[in-house]
Motif scaffolding. Structure first.
Motif, PDB file in Angstrom:
ATOM      1  N   LEU A  51       0.711  -1.269  -0.049  1.00  0.00           N
ATOM      2  CA  LEU A  51       0.021   0.040  -0.136  1.00  0.00           C
ATOM      3  C   LEU A  51       0.890   1.173   0.094  1.00  0.00           C
ATOM      4  O   LEU A  51       1.955   1.188   0.346  1.00  0.00           O
ATOM      5  CB  LEU A  51      -0.981  -0.047   1.272  1.00  0.00           C
ATOM      6  CG  LEU A  51      -1.916  -1.180   1.391  1.00  0.00           C
ATOM      7  CD1 LEU A  51      -2.773  -0.984   2.716  1.00  0.00           C
ATOM      8  CD2 LEU A  51      -2.599  -1.441   0.230  1.00  0.00           C
ATOM      9  N   ASP A  72       1.302   3.300   2.138  1.00  0.00           N
ATOM     10  CA  ASP A  72       1.971   3.842   3.408  1.00  0.00           C
ATOM     11  C   ASP A  72       2.975   2.741   3.855  1.00  0.00           C
ATOM     12  O   ASP A  72       3.490   2.673   4.817  1.00  0.00           O
ATOM     13  CB  ASP A  72       0.615   3.841   4.479  1.00  0.00           C
ATOM     14  CG  ASP A  72       0.030   2.603   4.516  1.00  0.00           C
ATOM     15  OD1 ASP A  72       0.288   1.482   4.232  1.00  0.00           O
ATOM     16  OD2 ASP A  72      -0.949   2.465   5.456  1.00  0.00           O
ATOM     17  N   ALA A  78      -7.715  -8.850   4.868  1.00  0.00           N
ATOM     18  CA  ALA A  78      -7.432  -7.537   5.511  1.00  0.00           C
ATOM     19  C   ALA A  78      -6.775  -6.802   4.291  1.00  0.00           C
ATOM     20  O   ALA A  78      -6.847  -5.823   4.180  1.00  0.00           O
ATOM     21  CB  ALA A  78      -6.473  -7.726   6.630  1.00  0.00           C
ATOM     22  N   GLY A  79      -6.200  -7.359   3.409  1.00  0.00           N
ATOM     23  CA  GLY A  79      -5.449  -6.877   2.144  1.00  0.00           C
ATOM     24  C   GLY A  79      -6.678  -6.283   1.121  1.00  0.00           C
ATOM     25  O   GLY A  79      -6.593  -5.247   0.928  1.00  0.00           O
ATOM     26  N   PHE A 131       0.396  -7.003   2.346  1.00  0.00           N
ATOM     27  CA  PHE A 131      -0.577  -8.050   2.743  1.00  0.00           C
ATOM     28  C   PHE A 131      -0.331  -9.093   1.644  1.00  0.00           C
ATOM     29  O   PHE A 131      -0.107  -8.946   0.280  1.00  0.00           O
ATOM     30  CB  PHE A 131      -1.990  -7.539   2.413  1.00  0.00           C
ATOM     31  CG  PHE A 131      -2.523  -6.395   3.658  1.00  0.00           C
ATOM     32  CD1 PHE A 131      -2.825  -6.799   4.607  1.00  0.00           C
ATOM     33  CD2 PHE A 131      -2.249  -5.009   3.215  1.00  0.00           C
ATOM     34  CE1 PHE A 131      -3.098  -6.109   5.895  1.00  0.00           C
ATOM     35  CE2 PHE A 131      -2.658  -4.152   4.065  1.00  0.00           C
ATOM     36  CZ  PHE A 131      -2.875  -4.678   5.522  1.00  0.00           C
ATOM     37  N   ARG A 189       2.434  -0.461   3.993  1.00  0.00           N
ATOM     38  CA  ARG A 189       1.930  -1.894   4.630  1.00  0.00           C
ATOM     39  C   ARG A 189       1.839  -2.734   3.753  1.00  0.00           C
ATOM     40  O   ARG A 189       1.566  -2.469   2.400  1.00  0.00           O
ATOM     41  CB  ARG A 189       0.518  -1.442   5.334  1.00  0.00           C
ATOM     42  CG  ARG A 189       0.266  -0.791   6.630  1.00  0.00           C
ATOM     43  CD  ARG A 189      -0.862  -0.769   7.041  1.00  0.00           C
ATOM     44  NE  ARG A 189      -1.758   0.133   6.199  1.00  0.00           N
ATOM     45  CZ  ARG A 189      -3.017  -0.214   6.215  1.00  0.00           C
ATOM     46  NH1 ARG A 189      -3.713  -1.087   6.586  1.00  0.00           N
ATOM     47  NH2 ARG A 189      -3.752   0.831   5.254  1.00  0.00           N
ATOM     48  N   GLU A 220      -9.756  -5.327   2.089  1.00  0.00           N
ATOM     49  CA  GLU A 220     -10.250  -4.229   2.580  1.00  0.00           C
ATOM     50  C   GLU A 220      -9.499  -3.035   2.403  1.00  0.00           C
ATOM     51  O   GLU A 220      -9.711  -2.110   2.116  1.00  0.00           O
ATOM     52  CB  GLU A 220     -10.405  -4.523   4.384  1.00  0.00           C
ATOM     53  CG  GLU A 220     -11.513  -5.464   4.482  1.00  0.00           C
ATOM     54  CD  GLU A 220     -12.881  -5.126   3.991  1.00  0.00           C
ATOM     55  OE1 GLU A 220     -13.111  -3.868   4.209  1.00  0.00           O
ATOM     56  OE2 GLU A 220     -13.834  -5.748   3.639  1.00  0.00           O
ATOM     57  N   ALA A 221      -8.100  -3.158   2.692  1.00  0.00           N
ATOM     58  CA  ALA A 221      -7.124  -2.140   2.497  1.00  0.00           C
ATOM     59  C   ALA A 221      -7.118  -1.610   0.920  1.00  0.00           C
ATOM     60  O   ALA A 221      -7.139  -0.498   0.901  1.00  0.00           O
ATOM     61  CB  ALA A 221      -5.826  -2.456   2.963  1.00  0.00           C
ATOM     62  N   VAL A 222      -7.073  -2.609   0.392  1.00  0.00           N
ATOM     63  CA  VAL A 222      -6.820  -2.315  -1.108  1.00  0.00           C
ATOM     64  C   VAL A 222      -8.244  -1.472  -1.571  1.00  0.00           C
ATOM     65  O   VAL A 222      -8.083  -0.429  -2.387  1.00  0.00           O
ATOM     66  CB  VAL A 222      -6.479  -3.423  -2.054  1.00  0.00           C
ATOM     67  CG1 VAL A 222      -6.706  -2.989  -3.732  1.00  0.00           C
ATOM     68  CG2 VAL A 222      -5.166  -3.956  -2.047  1.00  0.00           C
ATOM     69  N   SER A 223      -9.403  -2.089  -1.007  1.00  0.00           N
ATOM     70  CA  SER A 223     -10.739  -1.303  -1.400  1.00  0.00           C
ATOM     71  C   SER A 223     -10.585   0.128  -0.786  1.00  0.00           C
ATOM     72  O   SER A 223     -11.126   1.060  -1.604  1.00  0.00           O
ATOM     73  CB  SER A 223     -11.795  -2.312  -0.845  1.00  0.00           C
ATOM     74  OG  SER A 223     -11.871  -3.679  -1.413  1.00  0.00           O
ATOM     75  N   ASP A 224     -10.027   0.200   0.264  1.00  0.00           N
ATOM     76  CA  ASP A 224     -10.133   1.694   0.705  1.00  0.00           C
ATOM     77  C   ASP A 224      -9.289   2.497  -0.246  1.00  0.00           C
ATOM     78  O   ASP A 224      -9.771   3.851  -0.424  1.00  0.00           O
ATOM     79  CB  ASP A 224      -9.560   1.760   2.232  1.00  0.00           C
ATOM     80  CG  ASP A 224     -10.489   0.946   3.177  1.00  0.00           C
ATOM     81  OD1 ASP A 224     -11.609   0.841   3.063  1.00  0.00           O
ATOM     82  OD2 ASP A 224     -10.065   0.692   4.329  1.00  0.00           O
ATOM     83  N   VAL A 225      -8.133   2.227  -0.664  1.00  0.00           N
ATOM     84  CA  VAL A 225      -7.387   2.787  -1.415  1.00  0.00           C
ATOM     85  C   VAL A 225      -8.081   3.255  -2.822  1.00  0.00           C
ATOM     86  O   VAL A 225      -8.151   4.473  -3.365  1.00  0.00           O
ATOM     87  CB  VAL A 225      -6.048   2.434  -1.733  1.00  0.00           C
ATOM     88  CG1 VAL A 225      -5.054   2.889  -2.951  1.00  0.00           C
ATOM     89  CG2 VAL A 225      -5.064   1.849  -0.555  1.00  0.00           C
TER      90      VAL A 225
END
Length: 196
Positions: A75, A77, A87-88, A81, A79, A90-95
């Protein structure tokens, strides 16, 4: 003629990684473009909208790294995954500001026309002359940068000929590569300048 750079893109349309060595198989560089970002409608992340692809701004904020059995997504930042970790996703979806997963695409190749793409330093110099500014080879998302003298599109002369890379790999370019729209999109600055 000398091999100057090797680049692999473990996840289609994301930034990739620069390598010192890599194995090559019939499908291309091992681990290259085997995975893709997929949205809830089943469309693959890209810089364009088609029946198969969905334009997803923000893909170049993410980087894929080769891993076994799954690649790793980095990501903005820093991080990381595994590509199959919830969890990855979710994080990629947020980006990307949309619901996505990252999935392996074994049946469908994610290369443009061929399994290994090449570009030469001579062609980059010629483009510099035509455009009046230097072009980073990373922009073209080629797997191999071949260092050759001169300033012309020497790749045109490689069509139908055998090109030996190292002691074991022989490539036979069969057509010019029509680049996808991803080469036109801006990239984020890289901490270690290996964005691809």
């Amino acid at each position: 003629m000398q091999l100057a750079e090797i680049r692999r893109y473990p996840i289609k349309s994301l930034l990739g990684e620069q390598l010192a060595t890599v194995e090559v198989e019939q499908r291309g560089l091992v681990g290259d473009r085997l995975w893709a970002v997929r949205d809830a409608d089943g469309k693959l992340g890209s810089g364009k909208n088609t029946r198969r692809f969905r334009r997803m701004p923000g893909l170049f904020m993410l980087r894929g790294h080769f891993g076994e059995p799954v690649p790793v997504v980095e990501l903005p930042d820093g991080r990381r995954f595994g590509a199959d970790e919830p969890a990855g996703h979710e994080a990629v979806s947020d980006v990307l500001a949309r619901r996505v997963t990252i999935e392996r695409e074994a049946r469908i190749r994610h290369h443009d026309e061929g399994p290994v793409s090449l570009i030469s330093t001579a062609a980059l110099r010629r483009l510099h002359d035509l455009l009046g500014e230097p072009l980073d080879p990373v922009r073209f998302r080629a797997n191999l940068l071949i260092d050759v003298p001169g300033g012309d599109f020497v790749e045109d002369g490689w069509l139908g000929r055998a090109i030996r890379i190292g002691s074991e790999v022989v490539l036979r370019p069969c057509q010019r590569l029509t680049r996808c729209v991803m080469i036109d999109l801006p990239r984020r600055a890289s901490r270690n300048q290996d964005s691809s």
